[in-house]
Design an enzyme around this catalytic site. Structure first.
Site, PDB file in Angstrom:
ATOM      1  CE  LYS A 197       0.594   1.188   4.523  1.00  0.00           C
ATOM      2  NZ  LYS A 197       0.805   2.513   5.156  1.00  0.00           N
ATOM      3  CB  THR A 254      -1.674   4.661   2.802  1.00  0.00           C
ATOM      4  OG1 THR A 254      -1.792   3.951   4.033  1.00  0.00           O
ATOM      5  CG2 THR A 254      -0.253   5.160   2.670  1.00  0.00           C
TER       6      THR A 254
END
Length: 339
Positions: A197, A254
Site C-alpha cells: 500500500k 494511505t
C-alpha cells in the site's frame, strides 16, 4: 489489565510513540526505546516527543530509554517499530537481551531492499544467528495514522499470527475502547498489505501532483489492490486478509490523504521535486521508496505482474520520466477486470 504486563516498544518515532500511548490506555506498562538521547529526555522530562509527535501530551507513565537491552529485558511483549530497512540491524542487537519466549510483534510496514524479504522473514533469519531462535512472532498492521492513535481517536487494525491463540491473546492485551485490534491467522497477508500500500500511495500521490484527477486516483487504488492480491496469492496469503483492514483498509487511508508520508512524497515528485531534495532533512521515513524496488524484486521472483509498482520503482529508483511511465500504464492492452 494491570500494569504487571510490561510492553517494550522498540522505536521512538511517531508510530512507536503512538503505540506507547495505546499500550498505556490498555492498562499495560510501556517502556519505549529510542535511538536519539534528545527524544528520550523529552519523553521522560516533558512527556512529549518533540521530533515526531510535537504538540501531543504523553502519559507520564511512559518511560523512555536509549538502552536497548534495558527495554528488552524488562518486557513481557515486544513491539518492533523500527523502520523496515533497519529491522535486521535492530533485531541483531535486540535478540541477545530478549528473555526466551518473549512474543515479538512486527509493526513496521515494508519489504527489505536488496533481499525482497518480508519483515517476518528478516526477523526469523536474523534470530537464527542469535539466542532468540523460536521467538513467537506476530504482525500488527492496518489503517492507522500515528497522530490519530496518539490522540485516542478510534482505530481498528489487524493483529495476525500463525498461532491463533497468540494472536487472540495479544489483541486482547493491546485493545482498548478506541484501539481495536482484530486477531487473525495470516501474517503474510497482513505484511503484503502493509508494504505494498505504501508503493501504491506514492503512485496516487504522483497522479495527484500531476493533476490527473480523482478518477485516476480511484483507478490506481483499485488496480493497486489487484496487484496486492496477486502478490499475496503467490505467497500464500488469504484473499480475505487483503480485503480487510491490513489490505484494503490501509490502502484507502494511505492513498487518500496528505497526512500519509508516502502520498505526500508522491505529490512532491509529481509536481517536479527531486526525490533527494524532498527527503533531505526529513526525520520521518517514507517506507514506500525502498519497498518499491523490493516489491518489484519479490514479484519478479514469483512471476507476478505488478505494473503500477514497477512504474513507481522506475520513477523513484531508475530515473524514469513520470509522463512516460503514465503513458505506458495507459497504453497497456485491454484485459478482463480481475481482483
Amino acid at each position: 489489565m494491570a500494569d504487571k504486563t510490561r510492553i517494550g516498544i522498540i522505536g521512538g518515532g511517531a508510530w512507536g510513540t503512538a503505540l506507547a500511548t495505546a499500550v498505556r490506555r490498555a492498562g499495560c506498562a510501556a517502556i519505549l526505546w529510542a535511538r536519539e538521547p534528545d527524544t528520550v529526555e523529552a519523553i521522560n522530562e516533558r512527556h512529549e516527543n518533540l521530533g515526531y509527535l510535537a504538540g501531543i501530551s504523553l502519559d507520564p507513565e511512559i518511560r523512555a530509554t536509549a538502552d536497548l537491552a534495558e527495554a528488552a529485558a524488562e518486557a513481557d511483549v515486544l513491539l518492533l517499530v523500527a523502520p523496515a530497512q533497519h529491522t535486521r540491524s535492530v533485531i541483531r542487537d535486540l535478540a541477545p537481551a530478549m528473555a526466551p519466549g518473549t512474543p515479538l510483534v512486527i509493526c513496521a510496514k515494508g519489504i527489505e531492499s536488496g533481499s525482497g524479504l518480508l519483515m517476518s522473514e528478516v526477523v526469523a533469519e536474523t534470530l537464527l544467528e542469535t539466542p532468540g531462535a523460536g521467538t513467537p512472532l506476530a504482525v500488527l498492521s492496518g489503517p492507522s495514522f500515528a497522530h490519530e492513535v496518539a490522540r485516542d481517536l478510534p482505530t481498528a487494525l489487524t493483529l495476525a499470527a500463525t498461532d491463533g491463540a497468540l494472536a487472540e491473546h495479544l489483541a486482547g492485551l493491546l485493545g482498548s475502547r478506541n484501539f481495536r485490534p482484530y486477531h487473525g491467522g495470516d501474517p503474510i497477508g497482513a505484511q503484503i498489505g502493509g508494504a505494498v500500500k505504501n508503493v501504491i500511495a506514492i503512485a496516487c500521490g504522483i497522479a495527484a501532483g500531476r493533476g490527473l484527477g480523482d478518477n485516476a486516483g480511484a483507478a490506481l487504488i483499485t488496480r493497486g489492490l489487484a496487484e496486492m492480491a496477486r502478490l499475496g496469492a503467490a505467497l500464500g496469503a488469504r484473499r480475505e486478509t487483503l480485503m480487510g483492514l491490513s489490505g484494503l483498509g490501509d490502502l484507502v487511508l494511505t492513498c487518500s490523504h496528505e497526512q500519509s508520508r508516502n502520498f505526500s512524497l508522491g505529490m512532491a515528485i509529481g509536481r517536479g521535486q527531486a526525490l533527494d531534495d524532498y527527503l533531505a532533512g526529513r526525520p520521518t521515513v517514507a517506507e514506500g521508496v525502498a519497498s518499491a524496488q523490493a516489491t518489484v524484486l519479490l514479484a519478479s521472483r514469483h512471476g507476478v505482474e505488478m505494473p503500477i509498482a514497477a512504474a513507481v520503482d522506475e520513477v523513484l529508483n531508475q530515473g524514469a520520466d513520470i509522463d512516460g511511465e503514465i503513458a505506458g500504464l495507459l497504453a497497456r492492452p485491454s484485459a478482463p477486470e480481475m481482483i
